[in-house]
Design a protein around this motif. Structure first.
Motif, PDB file in Angstrom:
ATOM      1  N   UNK A 227       0.797  -1.214   0.000  1.00  0.00           N
ATOM      2  CA  UNK A 227       0.000   0.000   0.000  1.00  0.00           C
ATOM      3  C   UNK A 227       0.829   1.263   0.000  1.00  0.00           C
ATOM      4  N   UNK A 228       2.032   1.185   0.562  1.00  0.00           N
ATOM      5  CA  UNK A 228       2.915   2.337   0.633  1.00  0.00           C
ATOM      6  C   UNK A 228       4.338   1.837   0.853  1.00  0.00           C
ATOM      7  N   UNK A 229       5.256   2.793   1.036  1.00  0.00           N
ATOM      8  CA  UNK A 229       6.660   2.439   1.225  1.00  0.00           C
ATOM      9  C   UNK A 229       7.068   2.442   2.688  1.00  0.00           C
ATOM     10  N   UNK A 230       6.126   2.705   3.601  1.00  0.00           N
ATOM     11  CA  UNK A 230       6.378   2.630   5.043  1.00  0.00           C
ATOM     12  C   UNK A 230       5.160   2.036   5.738  1.00  0.00           C
ATOM     13  N   UNK A 231       5.323   1.817   7.048  1.00  0.00           N
ATOM     14  CA  UNK A 231       4.408   0.978   7.811  1.00  0.00           C
ATOM     15  C   UNK A 231       2.952   1.450   7.860  1.00  0.00           C
ATOM     16  N   UNK A 232       2.712   2.601   8.496  1.00  0.00           N
ATOM     17  CA  UNK A 232       1.331   2.995   8.797  1.00  0.00           C
ATOM     18  C   UNK A 232       0.458   3.170   7.553  1.00  0.00           C
ATOM     19  N   UNK A 233       0.890   3.924   6.543  1.00  0.00           N
ATOM     20  CA  UNK A 233       0.014   4.078   5.378  1.00  0.00           C
ATOM     21  C   UNK A 233      -0.215   2.787   4.619  1.00  0.00           C
ATOM     22  N   UNK A 234       0.769   1.900   4.632  1.00  0.00           N
ATOM     23  CA  UNK A 234       0.583   0.614   3.973  1.00  0.00           C
ATOM     24  C   UNK A 234      -0.520  -0.179   4.654  1.00  0.00           C
ATOM     25  N   UNK A 235      -0.521  -0.143   5.983  1.00  0.00           N
ATOM     26  CA  UNK A 235      -1.555  -0.838   6.749  1.00  0.00           C
ATOM     27  C   UNK A 235      -2.922  -0.184   6.563  1.00  0.00           C
ATOM     28  N   UNK A 236      -2.923   1.142   6.496  1.00  0.00           N
ATOM     29  CA  UNK A 236      -4.183   1.843   6.262  1.00  0.00           C
ATOM     30  C   UNK A 236      -4.761   1.479   4.900  1.00  0.00           C
ATOM     31  N   UNK A 237      -3.905   1.409   3.901  1.00  0.00           N
ATOM     32  CA  UNK A 237      -4.349   1.033   2.557  1.00  0.00           C
ATOM     33  C   UNK A 237      -4.944  -0.367   2.556  1.00  0.00           C
ATOM     34  N   UNK A 238      -4.286  -1.292   3.230  1.00  0.00           N
ATOM     35  CA  UNK A 238      -4.790  -2.665   3.309  1.00  0.00           C
ATOM     36  C   UNK A 238      -6.141  -2.709   4.009  1.00  0.00           C
ATOM     37  N   UNK A 239      -6.222  -2.088   5.172  1.00  0.00           N
ATOM     38  CA  UNK A 239      -7.432  -2.170   5.986  1.00  0.00           C
ATOM     39  C   UNK A 239      -8.636  -1.503   5.309  1.00  0.00           C
ATOM     40  N   UNK A 240      -8.420  -0.373   4.630  1.00  0.00           N
ATOM     41  CA  UNK A 240      -9.542   0.379   4.055  1.00  0.00           C
ATOM     42  C   UNK A 240      -9.805   0.063   2.597  1.00  0.00           C
ATOM     43  N   UNK A 241      -8.892  -0.670   1.936  1.00  0.00           N
ATOM     44  CA  UNK A 241      -9.077  -0.959   0.525  1.00  0.00           C
ATOM     45  C   UNK A 241      -8.926   0.260  -0.360  1.00  0.00           C
ATOM     46  N   UNK A 242      -8.125   1.230   0.099  1.00  0.00           N
ATOM     47  CA  UNK A 242      -7.932   2.470  -0.647  1.00  0.00           C
ATOM     48  C   UNK A 242      -6.448   2.741  -0.853  1.00  0.00           C
ATOM     49  N   UNK A 243      -6.091   3.330  -1.991  1.00  0.00           N
ATOM     50  CA  UNK A 243      -4.693   3.713  -2.192  1.00  0.00           C
ATOM     51  C   UNK A 243      -4.397   4.985  -1.393  1.00  0.00           C
ATOM     52  N   UNK A 244      -3.130   5.384  -1.365  1.00  0.00           N
ATOM     53  CA  UNK A 244      -2.727   6.477  -0.479  1.00  0.00           C
ATOM     54  C   UNK A 244      -3.139   7.857  -0.970  1.00  0.00           C
ATOM     55  N   UNK A 245      -3.779   7.947  -2.111  1.00  0.00           N
ATOM     56  CA  UNK A 245      -4.404   9.202  -2.505  1.00  0.00           C
ATOM     57  C   UNK A 245      -5.766   9.382  -1.878  1.00  0.00           C
ATOM     58  N   UNK A 246      -6.287   8.302  -1.248  1.00  0.00           N
ATOM     59  CA  UNK A 246      -7.629   8.340  -0.669  1.00  0.00           C
ATOM     60  C   UNK A 246      -7.663   7.893   0.796  1.00  0.00           C
ATOM     61  N   UNK A 247      -6.863   6.888   1.171  1.00  0.00           N
ATOM     62  CA  UNK A 247      -6.936   6.377   2.538  1.00  0.00           C
ATOM     63  C   UNK A 247      -6.548   7.467   3.530  1.00  0.00           C
TER      64      UNK A 247
END
Length: 484
Positions: free
Chosen positions: A81-101
């Motif tokens: 989902x991303x290149x670091x921990x928190x946003x990658x997990x947010x992307x996974x959990x919400x089903x959204x890429x980092x332009x939206x999550x």
């Protein structure tokens, strides 16, 4: 707590059959078992695409994870989902890429609050979706998406054991872990003494959850801390396999980000390490042993015919605490590591084992990402796909069906160092660094140049123009995570 010894390397490689079948009419329940399939999603932390022997690692082996691939499907073009921990997990959990999550970077909550910026109440997660589908949900490992509204128990997980604060997860011998809303103090750990290896305790909780919920459909989300820094392992048979095997470059107190256990410990830093290469290899080996134990538990309970297991990593390999991704070829020849939006920072290993549905030894080049997991699990669990997701179900790829929808593009952004953006569209990959200071778009053809060494932007101005448009359209402004 588990006691590791040499016998674990002989764990049987046990895998799962699923009691659902998929026909021309869609996903249907087996006449012999109307229970929805159990889902186990395992995610390593900072494990590179090349850190598994089934993806090319030469300096150590990962037999249990390799066997998952041999008995299922291995993705070669899956992305985190991303290149670091928190946003990658947010992307996974919400089903959204980092332009939206909501969570788009690693950021502390601040104002004397614990942990990281939390997911809001409005976020709808995979766990909430599966709860509504009748699943018992458990999360074991590193969360990193905040306390309060972001707490796992408030985001769809019935059971939580591990680290909420990802800074605490820099240490494998912390004084405590979080168990739902309680604190579980670890025997013999007080920032000076180091007796209980936290990841062992998390593994105990994982296996207990599987056993306790064997009679109902369950979703186990297992975000391991391994092999994130700090680099430290128990002095057992796993570590002994690698001691003396490599010519080491010690990680010493001279590094400004090092701090050893003791009365003057700086808790968020990493311990020094005399043999970082041996310890890193042992940490990935230990991760592989844990995977073997999970598979063995599923087999022991007779759940293999109705359980799906997925394995991946949250982003590319790290170089912290003495780790050396170049030495291990952890990025498998791709450019970049953790924090980069080049392939080495975001391309992730991804394996799915579902033997009665997935042909053994399948390899796919289907282009997919973390935000595709939500719609895939929705289809498997027989619930509507949330409208908020940016994902596309890859269930047809798992089942070797021909009608697999494709993404028009994949998009990432990261708000550090004036902003970073990347777009994957077909064979093209565009990367933009210094987005707020008129940085230049780089363009690569991933078929002819998978290592992203030859910038061909000047030769394909029409493609560059299209990528600029996508970068603008895919991005929604975030007051919490502005580019800086």
């Amino acid at each position: 707590m588990f006691q590791f010894n040499n016998s674990y390397k002989f764990l049987p490689l046990l895998f799962f059959s699923a009691s659902m079948f998929i026909g021309a009419e869609g996903l249907c329940q087996s006449k012999n078992n109307n229970k929805k399939p159990n889902i186990i999603y395992i995610m390593a932390d900072d494990l590179g695409y090349g850190d598994l022997s089934c993806y090319g690692q030469q300096k150590f082996k990962t037999p249990n994870i390799d066997a998952l691939a041999a008995n299922g499907i291995k993705f070669t073009q899956h992305y985190s989902g991303s290149a670091v921990c928190a946003p990658s997990r947010s992307s996974l959990m919400t089903g959204q890429h980092t332009g939206h999550t909501f969570v788009r970077g690693n950021k502390e909550a601040g104002n004397d609050k614990k942990g990281q910026i939390p997911l809001p109440d409005s976020a709808f997660t995979i766990a909430e979706m599966l709860q509504q589908a009748g699943y018992k949900t458990g999360m074991f490992g590193k969360w990193g998406l905040g306390f309060g509204t972001g707490d796992p128990n408030n985001q769809g997980f019935d059971e939580f054991y591990g680290y909420n604060d990802q800074k605490l997860a820099h240490r494998y011998y912390p004084p405590y872990l979080n168990h739902n809303q309680e604190i579980d103090f670890l025997v013999g750990n007080n920032w000076v003494k180091t007796q209980t290896y936290a990841q062992d305790k998390i593994q105990d909780a994982t296996l207990n959850f599987i056993e306790e919920n064997k009679d109902k459909p369950f979703f186990a989300y297992i975000p391991f801390v391994l092999p994130h820094a700090e680099l430290i392992s128990p002095k057992d048979s796993i570590l002994a396999k690698y001691q003396g095997k490599f010519k080491e470059i010690p990680y010493t107190a001279e590094d400004k980000y090092s701090s050893d256990y003791g009365s003057d410990i700086v808790k968020y830093k990493y311990c020094t390490q005399e043999t970082p290469y041996a310890v890193f290899a042992s940490m990935v080996d230990r991760l592989d042993v844990y995977v073997g134990q999970i598979v063995a538990k599923v087999k022991e309970l007779g759940l293999e015919e109705n359980t799906i297991i997925m394995f991946t990593s949250d982003n590319g390999p790290h170089d912290a605490g003495g780790a050396n991704p170049e030495f291990f070829n952890s990025a498998a020849g791709f450019r970049g590591i953790k924090r980069d939006l080049y392939e080495g920072g975001i391309r992730a290993p991804f394996i799915v084992s579902w033997p009665t549905k997935i042909k053994r030894g399948t390899v796919t080049n289907h282009i997919s990402a973390f935000w595709d997991v939500m719609p895939t699990l929705a289809e498997i669990a027989l619930v509507p796909t949330p409208k908020s997701t940016d994902g596309i179900s890859f269930l047809p790829t798992l089942l070797s069906h021909k009608k697999q929808k494709q993404h028009p593009y994949l998009y990432w952004e990261f708000n550090i160092k004036n902003g970073r953006k990347a777009v994957r569209k077909g064979d093209w990959k565009a990367v933009l660094y210094n987005a707020t200071t008129n940085g230049e778009i780089e363009l690569y053809n991933l078929v002819s140049d998978p290592s992203e060494n030859i910038n061909v932007a000047n030769k394909h101005l029409k493609v560059v123009k299209e990528m600029k448009k996508i970068m603008k359209l895919a991005h929604t402004e975030s007051e919490v995570f502005p580019f800086k």
